[in-house]
Design an enzyme around this catalytic site. Structure first.
Site, mmCIF file in Angstrom:
data_model
loop_
_atom_site.group_PDB
_atom_site.id
_atom_site.type_symbol
_atom_site.label_atom_id
_atom_site.label_comp_id
_atom_site.label_asym_id
_atom_site.label_seq_id
_atom_site.Cartn_x
_atom_site.Cartn_y
_atom_site.Cartn_z
ATOM 1 N N ARG A 189 64.448 -119.595 -17.490
ATOM 2 C CA ARG A 189 63.592 -119.997 -18.602
ATOM 3 C C ARG A 189 62.411 -120.779 -18.042
ATOM 4 O O ARG A 189 62.506 -121.409 -16.995
ATOM 5 C CB ARG A 189 64.354 -120.862 -19.604
ATOM 6 C CG ARG A 189 65.561 -120.176 -20.226
ATOM 7 C CD ARG A 189 66.284 -121.130 -21.168
ATOM 8 N NE ARG A 189 67.479 -120.520 -21.737
ATOM 9 C CZ ARG A 189 68.673 -120.529 -21.167
ATOM 10 N NH1 ARG A 189 68.833 -121.127 -19.984
ATOM 11 N NH2 ARG A 189 69.714 -119.964 -21.750
ATOM 12 N N LYS A 214 74.271 -127.516 -20.806
ATOM 13 C CA LYS A 214 74.740 -126.867 -22.025
ATOM 14 C C LYS A 214 75.113 -127.920 -23.053
ATOM 15 O O LYS A 214 75.965 -128.770 -22.816
ATOM 16 C CB LYS A 214 75.960 -125.984 -21.734
ATOM 17 C CG LYS A 214 75.675 -124.848 -20.753
ATOM 18 C CD LYS A 214 74.731 -123.835 -21.344
ATOM 19 C CE LYS A 214 74.494 -122.670 -20.395
ATOM 20 N NZ LYS A 214 73.575 -121.671 -20.944
ATOM 21 N N HIS A 279 59.156 -115.429 -21.796
ATOM 22 C CA HIS A 279 60.493 -114.905 -22.075
ATOM 23 C C HIS A 279 60.636 -113.442 -21.659
ATOM 24 O O HIS A 279 61.747 -112.976 -21.384
ATOM 25 C CB HIS A 279 60.813 -115.068 -23.559
ATOM 26 C CG HIS A 279 62.283 -115.130 -23.842
ATOM 27 N ND1 HIS A 279 63.126 -116.040 -23.243
ATOM 28 C CD2 HIS A 279 63.073 -114.383 -24.655
ATOM 29 C CE1 HIS A 279 64.359 -115.863 -23.673
ATOM 30 N NE2 HIS A 279 64.358 -114.856 -24.524
ATOM 31 N N ARG A 282 62.309 -113.138 -18.326
ATOM 32 C CA ARG A 282 63.774 -113.279 -18.328
ATOM 33 C C ARG A 282 64.433 -111.947 -18.698
ATOM 34 O O ARG A 282 65.406 -111.526 -18.065
ATOM 35 C CB ARG A 282 64.179 -114.378 -19.303
ATOM 36 C CG ARG A 282 65.679 -114.730 -19.292
ATOM 37 C CD ARG A 282 65.857 -116.057 -20.013
ATOM 38 N NE ARG A 282 67.220 -116.378 -20.395
ATOM 39 C CZ ARG A 282 68.126 -116.943 -19.601
ATOM 40 N NH1 ARG A 282 67.812 -117.222 -18.345
ATOM 41 N NH2 ARG A 282 69.335 -117.233 -20.044
ATOM 42 N N HIS A 305 73.797 -117.092 -18.287
ATOM 43 C CA HIS A 305 74.396 -116.659 -19.550
ATOM 44 C C HIS A 305 75.906 -116.885 -19.491
ATOM 45 O O HIS A 305 76.533 -116.708 -18.446
ATOM 46 C CB HIS A 305 74.110 -115.173 -19.810
ATOM 47 C CG HIS A 305 72.698 -114.904 -20.212
ATOM 48 N ND1 HIS A 305 71.850 -114.092 -19.483
ATOM 49 C CD2 HIS A 305 71.972 -115.349 -21.267
ATOM 50 C CE1 HIS A 305 70.675 -114.038 -20.078
ATOM 51 N NE2 HIS A 305 70.716 -114.791 -21.159
ATOM 52 N N TYR A 314 70.110 -108.867 -23.524
ATOM 53 C CA TYR A 314 68.851 -108.948 -22.783
ATOM 54 C C TYR A 314 68.539 -107.681 -21.991
ATOM 55 O O TYR A 314 67.414 -107.488 -21.543
ATOM 56 C CB TYR A 314 68.875 -110.142 -21.820
ATOM 57 C CG TYR A 314 68.447 -111.433 -22.455
ATOM 58 C CD1 TYR A 314 67.106 -111.825 -22.445
ATOM 59 C CD2 TYR A 314 69.365 -112.269 -23.077
ATOM 60 C CE1 TYR A 314 66.703 -113.008 -23.031
ATOM 61 C CE2 TYR A 314 68.976 -113.462 -23.671
ATOM 62 C CZ TYR A 314 67.642 -113.826 -23.634
ATOM 63 O OH TYR A 314 67.245 -115.006 -24.229
#
Length: 330
Positions: A189, A214, A279, A282, A305, A314
């Site tokens: 990110r 997280k 984005h 990514r 992830h 994604y």
């Protein structure tokens, strides 16, 4: 402002110890009720959202301003007035807003609903239950939340587009070219790369260590290996500096708007048919790793992830390009 709102949670004086539980409960509820009149919904929202991460803060504040604009909510009301609203009806109204009143997509409606539920949860705790928590509908035909798409909406570049994009970006801004490559190799990110510190880099091993937090609690450490050619360019850019890896001419952190602008400009110059945002890089990383045959678990170790389902969302490669295309069982 913060201290004022926290005064909602004052302790009960010791003089009430001799009274019955029901008496103390009634006194406490009355005390909360009186103090709630002193706070407007607007100042509570501003205090609460300030404690959230930047993206969530901006999203939630935008949601409540939008709800006020269409008349579903008044930010000038005090907490007493807010507590008397039927929050479930407001949730239902958000989902049923006609396009003539607000051109919200289903995804936008769900974000607005989630914002509202989060606010009522916060206030439920702050007011010892006086403000009830809005309950999403789970009925089959009127669910508040449901999946609107299988994969993320963000586009991904193919190999030729990626090469053209990087070539044009280097002409525009060599620093942002390095930022883009850092993001691409690690599927990172923008915030993770822009906040990167020099001491997270190991030039001997050609690795960069990223820390993902997280829910602001559990820290995950991810180590990404980079090509030597890139590491050499990065070392030349950094020089003898310490602190942040990527900085402005005045030594400050590079802003998201800056790279959003140069990425978009490079995409246009490279004739890519969709807008290039941070984005997109990514999504491009996940798609390319999948194309190269990497397993979901390997990709998760790179991108951070937590589930294979998120990796799948994604992956922008063709859904026809699966096992049945590579081999025949009959």
């Amino acid at each position: 402002m913060g201290k004022g709102i926290l005064s909602l949670q004052q302790e009960m004086p010791l003089e009430y110890i001799g009274k019955s539980y029901q008496e103390v409960l009634k006194i406490r509820q009355e005390s909360y009720w009186k103090r709630m009149r002193s706070f407007s919904l607007f100042e509570v929202i501003m205090h609460w959202t300030a404690s959230l991460n930047q993206h969530t803060c901006r999203s939630y504040r935008g949601s409540f301003l939008a709800l006020e604009k269409i008349g579903l909510l008044s930010l000038d009301m005090n907490l007493q007035e807010f507590s008397l609203l039927n929050h479930n009806l407001i949730l239902d109204a958000i989902k049923k807003i006609p396009s003539s009143k607000a051109s919200w997509t289903e995804g936008t409606k769900q974000v607005r609903a989630a914002s509202y539920i989060s606010l009522t949860r916060f206030l439920n705790r702050m007011t010892q239950g006086i403000v009830s928590i809005a309950q999403p509908s789970k009925q089959e035909n009127s669910r508040t939340f449901f999946k609107t798409r299988e994969i993320v909406k963000t586009n991904a570049m193919n190999r030729l587009q990626t090469a053209s994009f990087l070539k044009e970006l280097k002409k525009i801004n060599p620093r942002d070219w390095l930022i883009a490559q850092t993001m691409l190799q690690g599927g990172k990110r923008s915030s993770e790369v822009l906040s990167l510190e020099i001491d997270q880099i190991c030039f001997q091993q050609a690795t960069i260590s990223f820390s993902q937090l997280k829910n602001r609690q559990t820290e995950k450490r991810i180590i990404i290996t980079y090509p030597q050619k890139f590491m050499h360019a990065l070392r030349e850019y950094i020089g003898p500096r310490r602190g942040l890896v990527f900085v402005t001419s005045s030594g400050k952190m590079v802003g998201l708007r800056q790279i959003a602008r140069t990425f978009s400009q490079a995409g246009l110059q490279a004739s890519i048919p969709f807008k290039i945002t941070p984005h997109v890089l990514r999504a491009t990383a996940v798609t390319e790793y999948k194309r190269l045959g990497c397993s979901d678990s390997d990709i998760m170790k790179v991108t951070g992830h937590t589930t294979a389902k998120m990796v799948f969302a994604y992956d922008k490669s063709s859904r026809e390009d699966n096992a049945s295309k590579k081999m025949a069982l009959i």
